[in-house]
Design a protein around this motif. Structure first.
Motif, mmCIF file in Angstrom:
data_model
loop_
_atom_site.group_PDB
_atom_site.id
_atom_site.type_symbol
_atom_site.label_atom_id
_atom_site.label_comp_id
_atom_site.label_asym_id
_atom_site.label_seq_id
_atom_site.Cartn_x
_atom_site.Cartn_y
_atom_site.Cartn_z
ATOM 1 N N ALA A 87 34.517 30.266 45.959
ATOM 2 C CA ALA A 87 34.866 31.673 46.094
ATOM 3 C C ALA A 87 34.813 32.298 44.717
ATOM 4 O O ALA A 87 34.797 31.583 43.700
ATOM 5 N N ALA A 88 34.760 33.607 44.650
ATOM 6 C CA ALA A 88 34.725 34.282 43.354
ATOM 7 C C ALA A 88 35.340 35.668 43.484
ATOM 8 O O ALA A 88 35.336 36.272 44.561
ATOM 9 N N LYS A 89 35.898 36.143 42.370
ATOM 10 C CA LYS A 89 36.396 37.512 42.325
ATOM 11 C C LYS A 89 36.321 37.999 40.887
ATOM 12 O O LYS A 89 36.228 37.203 39.944
ATOM 13 N N VAL A 90 36.366 39.312 40.728
ATOM 14 C CA VAL A 90 36.358 39.931 39.411
ATOM 15 C C VAL A 90 37.740 40.489 39.126
ATOM 16 O O VAL A 90 38.318 41.204 39.948
ATOM 17 N N VAL A 91 38.294 40.146 37.982
ATOM 18 C CA VAL A 91 39.566 40.711 37.539
ATOM 19 C C VAL A 91 39.319 41.399 36.191
ATOM 20 O O VAL A 91 38.338 41.120 35.504
ATOM 21 N N GLU A 92 40.225 42.304 35.827
ATOM 22 C CA GLU A 92 40.037 43.087 34.612
ATOM 23 C C GLU A 92 40.974 42.625 33.503
ATOM 24 O O GLU A 92 42.179 42.482 33.716
ATOM 25 N N LEU A 93 40.402 42.382 32.348
ATOM 26 C CA LEU A 93 41.149 42.072 31.145
ATOM 27 C C LEU A 93 41.181 43.349 30.307
ATOM 28 O O LEU A 93 40.130 43.864 29.910
ATOM 29 N N ARG A 94 42.386 43.860 30.051
ATOM 30 C CA ARG A 94 42.510 45.133 29.336
ATOM 31 C C ARG A 94 42.882 44.894 27.878
ATOM 32 O O ARG A 94 43.953 44.363 27.581
#
Length: 466
Positions: free
Chosen positions: A120-127
């Motif tokens: 599985a894969a997902k995109v998360v945001e690093l701020r």
């Protein structure tokens, strides 16, 4: 460990890539292994101990509720961030510390989380947030005092003899909450009241109490309005003795947040976060009126109202959307709603309005900035970096300054109408909300990092030196 440059993406070459280019499987007969329909688990990124992530610092990538034994690869563009695959532990968790190089670009960086076994894969945001030094404290008189655990909002009454503060502790069912009346001179608690028990949840669970979150004052009637966010409603109390006047039924205001009072026209407005509505009440009869509905101009998206600010003399109400990059300016006499696109804003939550120059100030949590927008044209005049996680903003018409509560960086940034940073003040742990009293003072509250946090759960009075 070497730094990963986020300011640019470097193409990597390796033996595995070469094998794949030749069509030769490197480790298995197929790359299409057993997949998940949806990514299992939650992945979050923050600095150490929930702090901000800065250039030259570190980011901590954590996950929970994943599948034990899964292996995880983290990528930014085509660059693999973890030298070896991460294995999810038997509790479904992992933690990985990532160094951020000093040349990294500020803003939201997309990180791809790739899991295997199953896939599985997902995109998360690093701020990566601006790291602004403290400055300008000598320009202000700053007074602070502890108040109560779990502070949320603060407001001063027009008479200048009381400041009202709400607090609520923990997650549902919330059982500890207070509405405080504070002496504005000494910052001492003059009186307090606890909320009544709330009914069971729709599923039959413990409803806790009607905990207090948002707060506003109705000086014409000598009342205090509060939002009971967990029960999706609002309530009205007496300013003098904090006696309950009316508790509205659960469900009256979905996820009630901010409340503002129009004393001239006898109206109370409450934002219903997660919906496109602002609920309206008659402050004389305490009856609910027709809802103001706000339609997003973003295709297939809904406006989600957050903070409110009122220009009582001009008959204008302003709010911002958490889910779309938009503000709304509402003409209260005609009911006309004008949507203003906000280029450069994401997860906007705070708003303030200056009727003198017709300016809207917008604080956005995900983009670490304050936008100063010309209300008449919608033009973004200034885009000001203010710190990490700006949650709320207040405009003081006396000093002509906007004050921004930066929850993650623990500061209150002070910005003038020309977009210049006048000061960056130490505000302890997790500054949460702030309001101007129209007399030159700004009142603020912050939250704590836990028990025995002397920098948290405090109220603040901020006044520019003359």
């Amino acid at each position: 460990m070497s730094m990963i440059p986020f300011s640019r993406v470097r193409l990597a070459s390796c033996a595995a890539a070469a094998l794949m280019a030749l069509g030769v499987p490197a480790m298995a007969e197929t790359i299409f292994t057993r997949p998940l329909i949806d990514f299992a688990g939650d992945v979050g990124i923050s600095g150490p101990e929930r702090s901000a992530i800065h250039q030259g610092g570190t980011a901590v990538i954590t996950a929970e509720d994943m599948i034990p034994g899964q292996t995880v690869t983290l990528m930014r563009g085509t660059t693999v961030l973890n030298p070896a695959p991460i294995t999810v532990d038997d509790k479904g968790s992992f933690s990985f510390t990532l160094p951020i190089d000093a040349e990294a670009s500020l803003g939201l960086q997309p990180i791809v989380v790739i899991a295997e076994n199953p896939a599985a894969a997902k995109v998360v945001e690093l701020r990566i947030s601006p790291d602004l030094p403290l400055q300008g404290a000598e320009k202000f008189d700053l007074t602070s005092a502890p108040a109560a655990p779990g502070l949320y909002q603060i407001v001063a009454n027009a008479a200048g003899d009381a400041v009202f503060v709400t607090s609520a502790v923990g997650w549902p069912p919330v059982r500890e909450s207070r509405l405080l009346r504070i002496d504005p001179a000494t910052l001492k608690v003059l009186a307090e009241v606890a909320p009544a028990p709330a009914p069971a949840t729709p599923k039959g669970g413990d409803g806790g109490v009607y905990a207090f979150y948002g707060v506003a004052v109705d000086n014409a009637h000598g009342r205090v309005w509060v939002s009971n966010t967990r029960q999706d409603t609002v309530a009205v109390y007496d300013q003098s003795d904090l006696k309950l006047i009316k508790q509205f039924e659960p469900g009256t205001v979905p996820h009630a947040r901010d409340i503002v009072i129009d004393e001239t026209n006898g109206r109370a407005y409450a934002s219903a976060t997660g919906t496109s509505g602002i609920m309206v009440f008659d402050t004389d009869t305490l009856e609910q009126l027709d809802t103001i509905k706000i339609a997003s101009q973003v295709r297939n998206e809904d406006f989600s109202s957050m903070a409110l600010d009122l220009d009582e003399a001009g008959g204008k109400l302003v709010t911002v959307s958490l889910t779309t990059p938009e503000a709304a300016l509402i003409e209260l006499t005609s009911g006309k709603v004008r949507i203003i696109p906000l280029s450069g804003a994401k997860a906007a939550s705070g708003v303030a309005y200056d009727p003198q120059e017709g300016l809207i100030f917008v604080a956005s949590q995900a983009t670490d900035n304050l936008l100063i927008v010309k209300a008449e044209t919608g033009e973004v005049l200034h885009d000001v970096p203010v710190g990490a996680g700006p949650l709320n903003v207040a405009f003081d018409p006396v000093g002509r300054l906007a004050y921004v509560a930066n929850r993650v960086s623990g500061t209150i940034a002070v910005v003038d109408t020309k977009g210049q940073l006048v000061a960056n003040l130490d505000a302890g742990s997790f500054p949460n909300q702030l309001r101007a009293d129209g007399k030159g003072n700004v009142w603020a509250v912050n939250k704590s990092r836990g028990e025995n946090d002397e920098a948290g759960d405090r109220i603040w009075r901020i006044t520019p030196k003359r």
